[in-house]
Design an enzyme around this catalytic site. Structure first.
Site, PDB file in Angstrom:
ATOM      1  CG  HIS A   1      11.719  11.354  27.098  1.00 32.13           C
ATOM      2  ND1 HIS A   1      11.511  12.406  27.973  1.00 32.13           N
ATOM      3  CD2 HIS A   1      12.905  11.610  26.496  1.00 32.13           C
ATOM      4  CE1 HIS A   1      12.523  13.252  27.893  1.00 32.13           C
ATOM      5  NE2 HIS A   1      13.383  12.797  27.019  1.00 32.13           N
TER       6      HIS A   1
ATOM      7  CB  SER B   1      12.085  17.827  28.517  1.00 34.88           C
ATOM      8  OG  SER B   1      12.403  16.644  27.807  1.00 34.88           O
ATOM      9  CD  GLU B   2      11.744  14.616  31.526  1.00 36.36           C
ATOM     10  OE1 GLU B   2      10.700  14.928  32.125  1.00 36.36           O
ATOM     11  OE2 GLU B   2      11.787  14.389  30.301  1.00 36.36           O
ATOM     12  CB  THR B   3      19.708  15.363  32.110  1.00 35.35           C
ATOM     13  OG1 THR B   3      19.608  16.431  31.162  1.00 35.35           O
ATOM     14  CG2 THR B   3      21.095  14.746  32.016  1.00 35.35           C
TER      15      THR B   3
END
Length: 291
Positions: A79, A48-50
């Site tokens: 997050h 979902s995110e990096t």
């Protein structure tokens, strides 16, 4: 483009154990990476995110990150920010302190470290959220028509990313919801939102106060496990309505159970109406990536 090797970590955020919470990809020492390279790598991880660590641009910041979904860069996300503070400490990028400052596209965000328990608790002050005025939208009506809505009026809130927030009649309604992902994708694309979140209150005696779910199908993320920015937006919306759960501006949200990753987000609204989100972080992968 020349391939280079970098230290790569994957951590689970808002998790009391590996395999819980929301996974986050982390590339250390990405100062020489172009934006297109970061975006391509984030699409490859399909998380979902990096995040990518870079040198700060101001002496007021302890460290700096950029945040990418598989489709776009975000000015802020919860997050990744909580995970970044933990990684910065564990990787020795910053000196151990009970107070740090994160630099991201949304600005400078204070971070608190609570070492009083068996595992550090990271708490981060989120950007101020605001309600985005929108005209009547057929795409919104299509999403809401089948939902058991209660409490707050559905609305679009922004604290860096934009989220549609819909309160349902209770936590059980949240848990059992089967979302119309095509309708949500159409709504979020039409309004520039990252996704749509539903939330509901738990009955007395529960070990948490809100059940939360977030859907981002336009970003190829049907359901996000645990979402700090959306929990901060929910807190801002509830605070504005005088309807915060919990005690003295503090409560606990549960998100990700439906995906087998039940994460816990500690939420606090301070005396100046700033929203803080907090949680634990678990290391899962520590290695090298060649890209």
């Amino acid at each position: 483009m020349q391939r280079t090797s970098h230290r790569y970590l994957q951590v689970d955020v808002f998790a009391d154990r590996p395999g819980g919470g929301n996974p986050l990809g982390v590339v250390l020492d990405a100062a020489d990476w172009a934006t297109s390279r970061m975006q391509a790598f984030a699409a490859w991880t399909n998380l979902s995110e990096t995040i990518f660590f870079l040198p700060p641009t101001t002496p007021d910041a302890s460290y700096r990150i950029r945040i990418f979904t598989p489709r776009q860069e975000l000015p802020f996300a919860g997050h990744p920010s909580v995970g970044a503070a933990w990684v910065a400490l564990q990787a020795g990028l910053v000196t151990a302190s009970d107070r740090l400052v994160q630099e991201c596209a949304a600005g400078l965000l204070p971070v608190r470290i609570d070492d009083s328990g068996p595992q550090p608790m990271i708490q981060l002050r989120t950007p101020q959220a605001h309600l985005v005025e929108t005209p009547p939208l057929p795409a919104l009506d299509a999403v809401l028509s089948s939902l058991p809505i209660a409490g707050l009026r559905p609305g679009l809130w922004n604290n860096g990313p934009s989220w549609w927030l819909v309160e349902l009649e209770d936590a059980a309604a949240v848990r059992h919801l089967v979302p119309d992902l095509a309708a949500i994708a159409a709504l979020t694309t039409a309004t520039g939102a990252v996704g749509l979140s539903v939330f509901g209150r738990t009955p007395p005696g529960s070990d948490h106060h809100l059940a939360v779910r977030a859907f981002c199908p336009a970003d190829n993320i049907p359901e996000d496990p645990v979402t700090g920015s959306v929990n901060a937006c929910i807190a801002a919306a509830l605070h504005a309505a005088g309807a915060l759960p919990g005690d003295s501006g503090c409560y606990l949200a549960s998100q990700g159970r439906e995906l087998g990753r039940d994460g816990r987000v500690r939420v606090q609204v301070d005396d100046e109406s700033h929203v803080w989100i907090g949680g634990q972080v678990q290391l899962v992968i520590d290695g090298q990536v060649t890209w």
